[in-house]
Design a protein around this motif. Structure first.
Motif, PDB file in Angstrom:
ATOM      1  N   PHE A  20     -36.893 -66.670 -25.616  1.00  0.00           N
ATOM      2  CA  PHE A  20     -35.719 -66.231 -26.134  1.00  0.00           C
ATOM      3  C   PHE A  20     -35.248 -65.101 -25.720  1.00  0.00           C
ATOM      4  O   PHE A  20     -35.977 -63.891 -25.830  1.00  0.00           O
ATOM      5  N   THR A  21     -34.402 -64.857 -24.725  1.00  0.00           N
ATOM      6  CA  THR A  21     -34.025 -63.450 -24.067  1.00  0.00           C
ATOM      7  C   THR A  21     -33.026 -62.685 -24.814  1.00  0.00           C
ATOM      8  O   THR A  21     -32.641 -61.462 -24.096  1.00  0.00           O
ATOM      9  N   GLY A  22     -32.577 -62.955 -25.931  1.00  0.00           N
ATOM     10  CA  GLY A  22     -31.577 -62.103 -26.589  1.00  0.00           C
ATOM     11  C   GLY A  22     -30.474 -61.677 -25.439  1.00  0.00           C
ATOM     12  O   GLY A  22     -29.953 -62.664 -24.803  1.00  0.00           O
ATOM     13  N   ASP A  23     -30.092 -60.450 -25.362  1.00  0.00           N
ATOM     14  CA  ASP A  23     -29.016 -60.178 -24.330  1.00  0.00           C
ATOM     15  C   ASP A  23     -29.364 -59.419 -23.087  1.00  0.00           C
ATOM     16  O   ASP A  23     -28.972 -58.845 -22.307  1.00  0.00           O
ATOM     17  N   THR A  24     -30.710 -59.695 -22.779  1.00  0.00           N
ATOM     18  CA  THR A  24     -31.127 -59.469 -21.491  1.00  0.00           C
ATOM     19  C   THR A  24     -30.720 -60.220 -20.466  1.00  0.00           C
ATOM     20  O   THR A  24     -30.220 -59.672 -19.481  1.00  0.00           O
ATOM     21  N   VAL A  25     -30.823 -61.334 -20.464  1.00  0.00           N
ATOM     22  CA  VAL A  25     -30.591 -62.438 -19.448  1.00  0.00           C
ATOM     23  C   VAL A  25     -29.737 -63.537 -20.334  1.00  0.00           C
ATOM     24  O   VAL A  25     -29.762 -64.094 -21.072  1.00  0.00           O
ATOM     25  N   PHE A  26     -28.633 -63.721 -19.425  1.00  0.00           N
ATOM     26  CA  PHE A  26     -27.521 -64.977 -19.536  1.00  0.00           C
ATOM     27  C   PHE A  26     -27.795 -65.683 -18.603  1.00  0.00           C
ATOM     28  O   PHE A  26     -28.088 -65.391 -17.323  1.00  0.00           O
ATOM     29  N   LYS A  27     -27.225 -66.824 -18.673  1.00  0.00           N
ATOM     30  CA  LYS A  27     -27.072 -67.759 -17.429  1.00  0.00           C
ATOM     31  C   LYS A  27     -26.084 -67.092 -16.517  1.00  0.00           C
ATOM     32  O   LYS A  27     -24.937 -66.940 -16.548  1.00  0.00           O
ATOM     33  N   GLY A  28     -26.833 -66.625 -15.340  1.00  0.00           N
ATOM     34  CA  GLY A  28     -26.129 -66.330 -14.165  1.00  0.00           C
ATOM     35  C   GLY A  28     -25.782 -64.873 -14.139  1.00  0.00           C
ATOM     36  O   GLY A  28     -25.382 -64.108 -13.133  1.00  0.00           O
ATOM     37  N   THR A  29     -26.260 -64.206 -15.386  1.00  0.00           N
ATOM     38  CA  THR A  29     -25.767 -62.687 -15.352  1.00  0.00           C
ATOM     39  C   THR A  29     -27.035 -62.086 -16.324  1.00  0.00           C
ATOM     40  O   THR A  29     -27.751 -62.341 -16.873  1.00  0.00           O
ATOM     41  N   VAL A  30     -26.520 -60.620 -16.633  1.00  0.00           N
ATOM     42  CA  VAL A  30     -27.427 -60.015 -17.661  1.00  0.00           C
ATOM     43  C   VAL A  30     -26.528 -59.358 -18.493  1.00  0.00           C
ATOM     44  O   VAL A  30     -25.113 -59.412 -18.548  1.00  0.00           O
ATOM     45  N   GLY A  31     -27.157 -58.953 -19.755  1.00  0.00           N
ATOM     46  CA  GLY A  31     -26.272 -58.135 -20.858  1.00  0.00           C
ATOM     47  C   GLY A  31     -25.703 -56.829 -20.096  1.00  0.00           C
ATOM     48  O   GLY A  31     -26.024 -56.088 -19.389  1.00  0.00           O
ATOM     49  N   ARG A  32     -24.486 -56.531 -21.045  1.00  0.00           N
ATOM     50  CA  ARG A  32     -23.895 -55.210 -20.662  1.00  0.00           C
ATOM     51  C   ARG A  32     -24.940 -54.118 -21.029  1.00  0.00           C
ATOM     52  O   ARG A  32     -25.712 -53.910 -21.732  1.00  0.00           O
ATOM     53  N   THR A  33     -24.720 -52.956 -20.259  1.00  0.00           N
ATOM     54  CA  THR A  33     -25.382 -51.840 -20.249  1.00  0.00           C
ATOM     55  C   THR A  33     -24.415 -50.541 -20.641  1.00  0.00           C
ATOM     56  O   THR A  33     -25.048 -49.405 -20.547  1.00  0.00           O
ATOM     57  N   ASP A  34     -23.273 -50.691 -21.186  1.00  0.00           N
ATOM     58  CA  ASP A  34     -22.446 -49.542 -21.172  1.00  0.00           C
ATOM     59  C   ASP A  34     -22.517 -49.055 -22.744  1.00  0.00           C
ATOM     60  O   ASP A  34     -21.864 -48.168 -23.059  1.00  0.00           O
ATOM     61  N   LEU A  35     -23.201 -49.593 -23.616  1.00  0.00           N
ATOM     62  CA  LEU A  35     -23.056 -49.262 -24.840  1.00  0.00           C
ATOM     63  C   LEU A  35     -24.496 -48.206 -24.997  1.00  0.00           C
ATOM     64  O   LEU A  35     -25.355 -48.307 -24.402  1.00  0.00           O
ATOM     65  N   GLU A  36     -24.247 -47.479 -26.209  1.00  0.00           N
ATOM     66  CA  GLU A  36     -25.387 -46.531 -26.439  1.00  0.00           C
ATOM     67  C   GLU A  36     -26.874 -47.094 -26.086  1.00  0.00           C
ATOM     68  O   GLU A  36     -27.138 -48.554 -26.872  1.00  0.00           O
ATOM     69  N   GLY A  37     -27.783 -46.454 -25.595  1.00  0.00           N
ATOM     70  CA  GLY A  37     -29.056 -46.827 -25.343  1.00  0.00           C
ATOM     71  C   GLY A  37     -29.128 -48.014 -24.220  1.00  0.00           C
ATOM     72  O   GLY A  37     -30.302 -48.311 -23.804  1.00  0.00           O
ATOM     73  N   GLY A  38     -27.856 -48.310 -23.593  1.00  0.00           N
ATOM     74  CA  GLY A  38     -27.911 -48.978 -22.429  1.00  0.00           C
ATOM     75  C   GLY A  38     -28.367 -48.353 -20.994  1.00  0.00           C
ATOM     76  O   GLY A  38     -28.037 -47.131 -21.004  1.00  0.00           O
ATOM     77  N   SER A  39     -28.837 -49.254 -20.104  1.00  0.00           N
ATOM     78  CA  SER A  39     -29.283 -48.730 -18.796  1.00  0.00           C
ATOM     79  C   SER A  39     -29.116 -49.883 -17.738  1.00  0.00           C
ATOM     80  O   SER A  39     -29.960 -50.751 -18.005  1.00  0.00           O
ATOM     81  N   PHE A  40     -28.324 -49.462 -16.759  1.00  0.00           N
ATOM     82  CA  PHE A  40     -28.011 -50.809 -15.840  1.00  0.00           C
ATOM     83  C   PHE A  40     -29.678 -50.746 -15.055  1.00  0.00           C
ATOM     84  O   PHE A  40     -30.055 -51.981 -14.840  1.00  0.00           O
ATOM     85  N   GLU A  41     -30.012 -49.527 -14.664  1.00  0.00           N
ATOM     86  CA  GLU A  41     -31.438 -49.595 -13.858  1.00  0.00           C
ATOM     87  C   GLU A  41     -32.409 -50.346 -14.669  1.00  0.00           C
ATOM     88  O   GLU A  41     -33.397 -50.956 -14.047  1.00  0.00           O
ATOM     89  N   GLU A  42     -32.550 -49.975 -15.890  1.00  0.00           N
ATOM     90  CA  GLU A  42     -33.678 -50.518 -16.875  1.00  0.00           C
ATOM     91  C   GLU A  42     -33.300 -52.183 -16.924  1.00  0.00           C
ATOM     92  O   GLU A  42     -34.422 -52.863 -16.978  1.00  0.00           O
ATOM     93  N   ILE A  43     -32.280 -52.563 -17.064  1.00  0.00           N
ATOM     94  CA  ILE A  43     -31.969 -54.019 -17.258  1.00  0.00           C
ATOM     95  C   ILE A  43     -32.413 -54.603 -15.858  1.00  0.00           C
ATOM     96  O   ILE A  43     -33.061 -55.772 -16.133  1.00  0.00           O
ATOM     97  N   VAL A  44     -32.086 -54.159 -14.805  1.00  0.00           N
ATOM     98  CA  VAL A  44     -32.527 -54.743 -13.465  1.00  0.00           C
ATOM     99  C   VAL A  44     -33.923 -54.727 -13.349  1.00  0.00           C
ATOM    100  O   VAL A  44     -34.461 -55.774 -13.052  1.00  0.00           O
ATOM    101  N   THR A  45     -34.698 -53.592 -13.650  1.00  0.00           N
ATOM    102  CA  THR A  45     -36.174 -53.590 -13.766  1.00  0.00           C
ATOM    103  C   THR A  45     -36.741 -54.757 -14.686  1.00  0.00           C
ATOM    104  O   THR A  45     -37.850 -55.392 -14.345  1.00  0.00           O
ATOM    105  N   SER A  46     -36.084 -54.722 -16.050  1.00  0.00           N
ATOM    106  CA  SER A  46     -36.609 -55.732 -16.919  1.00  0.00           C
ATOM    107  C   SER A  46     -36.446 -57.211 -16.064  1.00  0.00           C
ATOM    108  O   SER A  46     -37.523 -58.106 -16.480  1.00  0.00           O
ATOM    109  N   VAL A  47     -35.542 -57.514 -15.647  1.00  0.00           N
ATOM    110  CA  VAL A  47     -35.370 -59.011 -15.321  1.00  0.00           C
ATOM    111  C   VAL A  47     -36.050 -59.304 -14.132  1.00  0.00           C
ATOM    112  O   VAL A  47     -36.744 -60.251 -13.950  1.00  0.00           O
ATOM    113  N   GLN A  48     -36.334 -58.267 -13.355  1.00  0.00           N
ATOM    114  CA  GLN A  48     -37.224 -58.407 -11.804  1.00  0.00           C
ATOM    115  C   GLN A  48     -38.602 -58.252 -12.016  1.00  0.00           C
ATOM    116  O   GLN A  48     -39.267 -58.898 -11.484  1.00  0.00           O
ATOM    117  N   LYS A  49     -39.191 -57.373 -13.000  1.00  0.00           N
ATOM    118  CA  LYS A  49     -40.494 -57.042 -13.252  1.00  0.00           C
ATOM    119  C   LYS A  49     -41.228 -57.543 -14.509  1.00  0.00           C
ATOM    120  O   LYS A  49     -42.181 -58.105 -14.464  1.00  0.00           O
TER     121      LYS A  49
END
Length: 207
Positions: free
Chosen positions: A143-172
């Motif tokens: 259950f991936t929450g808003d980390t991974v959706f089909k074909g994309t990832v969750g938004r990172t522009d809200l408080e506490g979000g980070s594009f670099e971190e979400i990419v690291t999360s899905v890749q690593k």
């Protein structure tokens, strides 16, 4: 184990009932809204809920925590870095959403027993600081929450979000899961890790 999805709330978040077919022991994942409908479905399926688990702290995933956990007298779990998001927050429409504090703050690598299974907590920051994936190894589902959706990832522009971190999360952070793992996201249809590795550009993004 069986998974019963419910689409709840005005922005159509996925709430999941995951349960053992024999004992009917269940976890309620992300009851974001429509608490009475979730309760009615649990009663219809004759489930025995043991816990509410939030994949992260945004209102559309926690909004019915109190209704559901209070009705069944069960604890609420959330990752420790998002625990402070429970309490009071505004939804996208300016309304206040109030939720009680968590009963248990999860950490990376925690194992949560459910019937004869274990739910492994995988910390996947990026959408929020405390976003996590809930993995059932024996069942091959996550259950991936808003980390991974089909074909994309969750938004990172809200408080506490980070594009670099979400990419690291899905890749690593998801790298060790098998290709055949079925992913149940916080919004939209289910997918597989094999599909995402092939088609989701963020699994191949180079910073």
């Amino acid at each position: 184990m069986k998974v019963e999805p419910l689409v709840v709330g005005p922005i159509e978040a996925n709430c999941y009932l995951v349960y053992a077919e024999d004992s009917k022991e269940a976890a309620i994942i992300d009851p974001g809204a429509d608490g009475q409908r979730i309760i009615a479905e649990i009663d219809r399926l004759s489930l025995s809920p043991k816990m509410v688990i939030n994949t992260h702290g945004h209102y559309d995933h926690v909004g019915a925590n109190d209704d559901v956990a209070g009705h069944f007298d069960i604890p609420v779990y959330i990752y420790r870095d998002d625990a402070g998001m429970l309490g009071s927050q505004q939804d996208f429409f300016g309304m206040q959403v109030h939720t009680r504090a968590a009963d248990r703050e999860m950490a990376d690598g925690d194992k949560i027993p459910l019937a004869s299974q274990e739910i492994t907590v995988i910390h996947t920051p990026g959408h929020t600081r405390g976003g996590c994936v809930l993995y059932l190894e024996k069942e091959g589902i996550a259950f991936t929450g808003d980390t991974v959706f089909k074909g994309t990832v969750g938004r990172t522009d809200l408080e506490g979000g980070s594009f670099e971190e979400i990419v690291t999360s899905v890749q690593k952070r998801l790298a060790d899961l098998p290709d055949e793992t079925v992913l149940y996201p916080g919004h939209g249809p289910k997918t597989t890790l094999a599909f995402e590795r092939q088609h989701n550009p963020y699994f191949r993004w180079e910073a």
